[in-house]
Write a protein that holds these residues in place. Structure first.
Motif, PDB file in Angstrom:
ATOM      1  N   SER A 381      -4.463  -5.393   1.882  1.00  0.00           N
ATOM      2  CA  SER A 381      -3.273  -4.843   1.234  1.00  0.00           C
ATOM      3  C   SER A 381      -3.637  -3.626   0.389  1.00  0.00           C
ATOM      4  O   SER A 381      -2.946  -2.607   0.405  1.00  0.00           O
ATOM      5  N   HIS A 382      -4.738  -3.743  -0.357  1.00  0.00           N
ATOM      6  CA  HIS A 382      -5.187  -2.630  -1.195  1.00  0.00           C
ATOM      7  C   HIS A 382      -5.547  -1.417  -0.348  1.00  0.00           C
ATOM      8  O   HIS A 382      -5.186  -0.280  -0.678  1.00  0.00           O
ATOM      9  N   TYR A 384      -4.530  -0.455   2.692  1.00  0.00           N
ATOM     10  CA  TYR A 384      -3.452   0.237   3.400  1.00  0.00           C
ATOM     11  C   TYR A 384      -2.365   0.773   2.480  1.00  0.00           C
ATOM     12  O   TYR A 384      -1.691   1.747   2.802  1.00  0.00           O
ATOM     13  N   TYR A 385      -2.208   0.154   1.322  1.00  0.00           N
ATOM     14  CA  TYR A 385      -1.074   0.535   0.480  1.00  0.00           C
ATOM     15  C   TYR A 385      -1.480   1.013  -0.907  1.00  0.00           C
ATOM     16  O   TYR A 385      -0.729   1.744  -1.541  1.00  0.00           O
ATOM     17  N   LYS A 389       1.925   2.544  -4.408  1.00  0.00           N
ATOM     18  CA  LYS A 389       3.110   2.147  -3.656  1.00  0.00           C
ATOM     19  C   LYS A 389       3.999   1.261  -4.532  1.00  0.00           C
ATOM     20  O   LYS A 389       3.532   0.500  -5.362  1.00  0.00           O
ATOM     21  N   GLY A 395       5.793  -8.059  -1.517  1.00  0.00           N
ATOM     22  CA  GLY A 395       4.504  -7.567  -1.969  1.00  0.00           C
ATOM     23  C   GLY A 395       3.733  -8.610  -2.763  1.00  0.00           C
ATOM     24  O   GLY A 395       4.215  -9.704  -3.017  1.00  0.00           O
ATOM     25  N   SER A 579       1.131  -6.696   3.639  1.00  0.00           N
ATOM     26  CA  SER A 579       1.871  -6.440   2.409  1.00  0.00           C
ATOM     27  C   SER A 579       1.009  -5.608   1.474  1.00  0.00           C
ATOM     28  O   SER A 579      -0.086  -5.197   1.820  1.00  0.00           O
ATOM     29  N   TYR A 580       1.460  -5.383   0.261  1.00  0.00           N
ATOM     30  CA  TYR A 580       0.745  -4.492  -0.631  1.00  0.00           C
ATOM     31  C   TYR A 580       0.641  -5.104  -2.012  1.00  0.00           C
ATOM     32  O   TYR A 580       1.294  -6.089  -2.348  1.00  0.00           O
ATOM     33  N   ASN A 582       0.855  -4.892  -6.117  1.00  0.00           N
ATOM     34  CA  ASN A 582       1.494  -4.241  -7.255  1.00  0.00           C
ATOM     35  C   ASN A 582       0.960  -4.911  -8.517  1.00  0.00           C
ATOM     36  O   ASN A 582       1.217  -6.092  -8.748  1.00  0.00           O
TER      37      ASN A 582
END
Length: 584
Positions: A381-382, A384-385, A389, A395, A579-580, A582
């Motif tokens: 996730s880290h 790619y995003y 983001k 997320g 997912s990403y 946050n």
């Protein structure tokens, strides 16, 4: 396997306990194919290997990769440039590392003649472990549910053997036998693979010269006892200079906290050092019944000061990296215990196990892998995003690990160990996925402070992907005004696993120069399973050689598996989208 009259089902590698030693030279590239024939999801962590620009191979489930499912395989590829000495590998699935582990030995590129000490006659891995008479996956579930009762560890082991201190219906357990030649020097590569215990290690009639720890050379010093915590490695020279007419017990004995809320069994394993003669041959040959080995005098079961001074004697030799000259980020991290209410409901206190769960914490937060978007590991996730983001649904919310605990108190007040008014106000805690982000190249100071809240255990803190400069340790409460002056910034030992003393503290620096998502956790299994962990996210640098490359094409994908539920050994839900992260 059968020990002490009981057959126990265990997971092992290549039919061996310990598993096979992996022996390489500095500068080698390594490819290891892991074929999972067990009924559990598996990852393998290469403990202490820095994995420069290769966080993908670090082997932490749902942090750096999806687990390897039963009847699947994965090839780990990494290099060992810039490292020499004794490391090890183990499963990073909770509790299974008790039997899924082995040595990882990195020799100098130009051979043993390059050692900064006398060339040994032989090099011998000595793995200290513990033996459990229960299903280790069940152990992990009980730890997470707060129902484990601390009574399933029955013995210690040396290279998988319990030794003649144990017997079953009159039959003596086999012990590890090390045969030596008079006058020869041996390099013992000692590894603590135990789940729960720090150990004292001694050989009657002999002394050690400690030459390395955690694959970093130290200034040699002589001792008759080695103290080694879970996750640590120690390289020590042994000279066979005792009377060759005798034999000598090799003993590993656990070290227990001075104050506990429960009774722990004494754990001890016993092997034998025997001198070669014309009357005996290989290492597996048993000594004669008339040969009664000499036994060493061991430190007291609760004597932690021997360990404190052993670790305090370590200073570095031949460092590959200079000690930093400034600090960019500072964290003060309490290692403590607390409780949460089951199912998020209100409850009275931890005394009623039906209402609350005991956890362990870092700065009052117990780590819990995120489940809202378990489609991919945090690293993926880290990658790619990244950090810029905006979450729009699905997320991963990582909460920022606080700089310091929310409440200031006398951290090492022994009155906090047992339930009472002081402890009760400090007990409530929370569970969350926590992280800290560091810019590439930042020097970070972390002061680990153990507390007496509901416990008095030591804490071997292991940071993936980096070594730490151990500046100082102390008993009681850390006081910057007093203790910074004690920092060793000339030749501090360099470790990947730092032992924080029981009811004490340790101060470290590390340079965040390896981009990725790196796990920081206690290597004491109760604590690791119960939440004494966080992740450190290191950003990319500005050049190609400081930027994390893309994941390998054969990195496992997350998918359905009915073995386990989320946040156990298989914390994913079967989605295929990424997912990403946050950080909030």
């Amino acid at each position: 396997m059968t020990h002490l009259c009981k057959e126990t089902l265990v997971a092992v590698v290549n039919g061996q306990l310990p598993g096979p030693a992996i022996e390489v030279r500095e500068g080698d590239t390594v490819a290891i194919n892991v074929i999972n024939k067990s009924r559990y999801n598996i990852t393998i962590h290469w403990h202490g290997v820095k994995q420069r620009l290769n966080c993908w191979a670090d082997g932490v489930p749902m942090i750096t990769q999806c687990p390897i499912l039963p009847n699947h395989s994965m090839t780990y590829r990494f290099n060992v440039t810039g490292q020499e000495g004794t490391l090890w590998w183990h499963s990073h699935v909770p509790s299974l590392r008790a039997t899924v582990h082995g040595a990882l030995i990195i020799r100098p590129r130009h051979g043993a003649a390059s050692y900064p000490f006398v060339k040994p006659h032989r090099e011998i891995p000595v793995i200290v472990g513990d033996w459990w008479q229960m299903d280790l996956v069940q152990l992990n579930k009980e730890l997470k549910n707060g129902t484990y009762e601390y009574n399933a560890t029955v013995a210690a082991t040396i290279n998988g053997k319990l030794g003649d201190v144990h017997n079953c219906s009159g039959k003596i357990e086999d012990g590890y036998v090390l045969e030596v030649e008079p006058g020869k020097t041996y390099l013992l590569r000692i590894i603590n693979a135990a789940l729960t215990s720090e150990y004292y290690f001694k050989i009657a009639g002999h002394r050690f010269t400690v030459v390395a720890a955690d694959a970093n050379y130290v200034n040699p010093y002589t001792t008759d006892v080695i103290a080694i915590a879970p996750g640590e490695t120690v390289d020590a020279l042994l000279v066979a200079d005792a009377s060759p007419a005798g034999s000598y017990y090799m003993v590993a004995q656990d070290i227990q906290p001075p104050i506990t809320d429960y009774t722990e069994p004494k754990l001890i394993a016993r092997g034998t050092v025997r001198y070669q003669s014309s009357n005996n041959g290989g290492e597996d040959e048993a000594p004669s019944s008339s040969d009664v080995p000499m036994a060493p005098e061991m430190p007291g079961l609760h004597d932690r000061m021997v360990s404190f001074y052993f670790h305090g004697n370590l200073t570095s030799q031949h460092r590959r990296s200079p000690v930093p000259t400034h600090v960019d980020d500072r964290l003060f991290v309490t290692l403590s215990a607390g409780s949460v209410c089951r199912h998020g409901q209100s409850c009275k206190r931890r005394g009623n196990i039906q209402e609350s769960i005991i956890l362990v914490t870092m700065n009052d937060v117990s780590f819990l892998l995120p489940t809202a978007a378990a489609a991919a590991p945090l690293l993926e996730s880290h990658y790619y995003y990244g950090q810029n983001k905006t979450a729009t649904g699905g997320g991963v919310d990582l909460h920022t690990l606080p700089d310091r605990p929310r409440k200031k108190f006398n951290f090492t007040d022994s009155a906090l160990i047992h339930h009472g008014p002081k402890e009760e106000r400090l007990e409530p805690t929370e569970r969350a996925a926590t992280a800290r982000r560091f810019r590439h190249g930042a020097t970070v100071e972390v002061v680990f402070q153990s507390t007496a809240v509901m416990q008095s255990h030591y804490n071997p803190m292991h940071l993936h992907g980096h070594d730490m400069f151990v500046l100082a340790q102390g008993l009681g409460n850390y006081d910057a005004a007093r203790d910074v002056a004690r920092y060793n910034v000339v030749d501090p030992p360099v470790k990947n696993t730092v032992l924080v003393p029981s009811l004490g503290w340790a101060a470290v620096w590390f340079v965040a120069d390896n981009p990725g998502v790196w796990y920081l956790h206690c290597h004491y299994e109760y604590h690791a399973s119960m939440g004494m962990a966080t992740v450190f996210i290191v950003d990319d640098g500005t050049t190609a050689d400081s930027t994390l490359p893309p994941p390998p094409a054969d990195l496992p994908k997350c998918g359905h598996n009915n073995n386990l539920t989320p946040n156990e050994l298989n914390p994913h839900v079967g989605k295929s989208d990424v997912s990403y992260i946050n950080i909030v």
